[in-house]
Write a protein that holds these residues in place. Structure first.
Motif, mmCIF file in Angstrom:
data_model
loop_
_atom_site.group_PDB
_atom_site.id
_atom_site.type_symbol
_atom_site.label_atom_id
_atom_site.label_comp_id
_atom_site.label_asym_id
_atom_site.label_seq_id
_atom_site.Cartn_x
_atom_site.Cartn_y
_atom_site.Cartn_z
ATOM 1 N N CYS A 61 -14.766 -42.897 60.735
ATOM 2 C CA CYS A 61 -14.434 -43.701 59.847
ATOM 3 C C CYS A 61 -14.984 -45.158 60.067
ATOM 4 O O CYS A 61 -14.433 -45.623 61.167
ATOM 5 N N TYR A 78 -18.446 -45.033 56.339
ATOM 6 C CA TYR A 78 -18.686 -43.876 57.359
ATOM 7 C C TYR A 78 -20.242 -44.545 58.135
ATOM 8 O O TYR A 78 -20.813 -45.314 57.695
ATOM 9 N N ILE A 87 -20.058 -36.086 54.347
ATOM 10 C CA ILE A 87 -18.816 -36.071 53.689
ATOM 11 C C ILE A 87 -18.484 -34.553 53.084
ATOM 12 O O ILE A 87 -17.496 -34.427 52.814
ATOM 13 N N GLY A 110 -21.321 -40.199 53.160
ATOM 14 C CA GLY A 110 -20.318 -41.152 52.888
ATOM 15 C C GLY A 110 -20.800 -42.580 52.474
ATOM 16 O O GLY A 110 -21.931 -42.811 52.902
#
Length: 236
Positions: free
Chosen positions: A31, A54, A60, A123
């Motif tokens: 993250c 991300y 994701i 992400g």
């Protein structure tokens, strides 16, 4: 029928193989924009905050547990996220699935625009403002006791159409984090493979609004592991 001696040898070999796989595990950014519930005392567990950004092309939509993206099956389109870039100024700063001492997933810059590496099955991009504190999260991968192995945060100061070289990034360091900043770990280091770790740093106060490349670089002995992502700096 297999003899007891042969059986013992086989069990020992399997145990050694499993130990080797666990010991050789390496880390990456899970993250790039972790926002802890308690800003004064950041923690890294699933209930301790939420992820808002991300690394480039982080899939994701693939339901994989935290810290579980360390296997590779190109036929199924599965790529490990850890990337050993190798040594020297000519080492690729970001994984391209082809080069490096240990190949990783595709974390190159978006082809048409930086935003091409985010959204949809990937992400979202991290966002912040000049002078703000950002936190990043990574899995321990059994190295939670590596106090002498630091994480370097290297960030562009000006917008460019291409990613900086590693030599340029080495001169753009804005923070040095302790890799072993982990919480909720067990006493047995080998059981901490997927335990969450992280660190926080400040964006430059004079960083102008724009989109900038950031490199997370973990220096483990003679190996250099990197993750690349972009941060959109918003006007205050």
């Amino acid at each position: 029928m297999i003899s007891r001696t042969a059986l013992c040898a086989l069990v020992a070999a399997l145990a050694l193989a499993l130990l080797t796989v666990t010991t050789d595990a390496h880390s990456w950014v899970e993250c790039s924009d972790w926002r802890p519930n308690n800003k004064n005392k950041p923690a890294w567990g699933e209930k301790d905050g939420k992820c808002f950004g991300y690394a480039r092309r982080f899939p994701i939509t693939q339901k994989v547990k935290f810290g579980g993206r360390d296997s590779r099956d190109e036929d199924k389109g599965i790529y490990n996220r850890h990337f050993d870039q190798g040594r020297g100024n000519n080492a690729p700063p970001c994984s391209n699935r082809k080069n490096g001492a240990e190949k990783g997933d595709d974390e190159t810059r978006g082809k048409k625009s930086v935003g091409d590496a985010y959204g949809g099955k990937y992400g979202p991009m991290a966002t912040t403002s000049a002078g703000e504190t950002m936190c990043v999260r990574w899995p321990a991968k059994t190295h939670n006791d590596s106090d002498d192995h630091k994480v370097m945060i290297n960030m562009q100061k000006t917008e460019t159409k291409e990613d900086p070289s590693q030599k340029e990034l080495d001169g753009l360091n804005i923070a040095e984090l302790a890799f072993s900043n982990c919480n909720g770990l067990q006493k047995d280091n080998e059981k901490n493979d997927n335990s969450p770790c992280g660190g926080c740093f400040n964006i430059r106060k004079d960083q102008k609004p724009g989109t900038y490349m950031v490199q997370w670089q973990w220096r483990l002995n003679d190996e250099m592991y990197t993750s690349c992502y972009d941060v959109k700096v918003l006007a205050k």
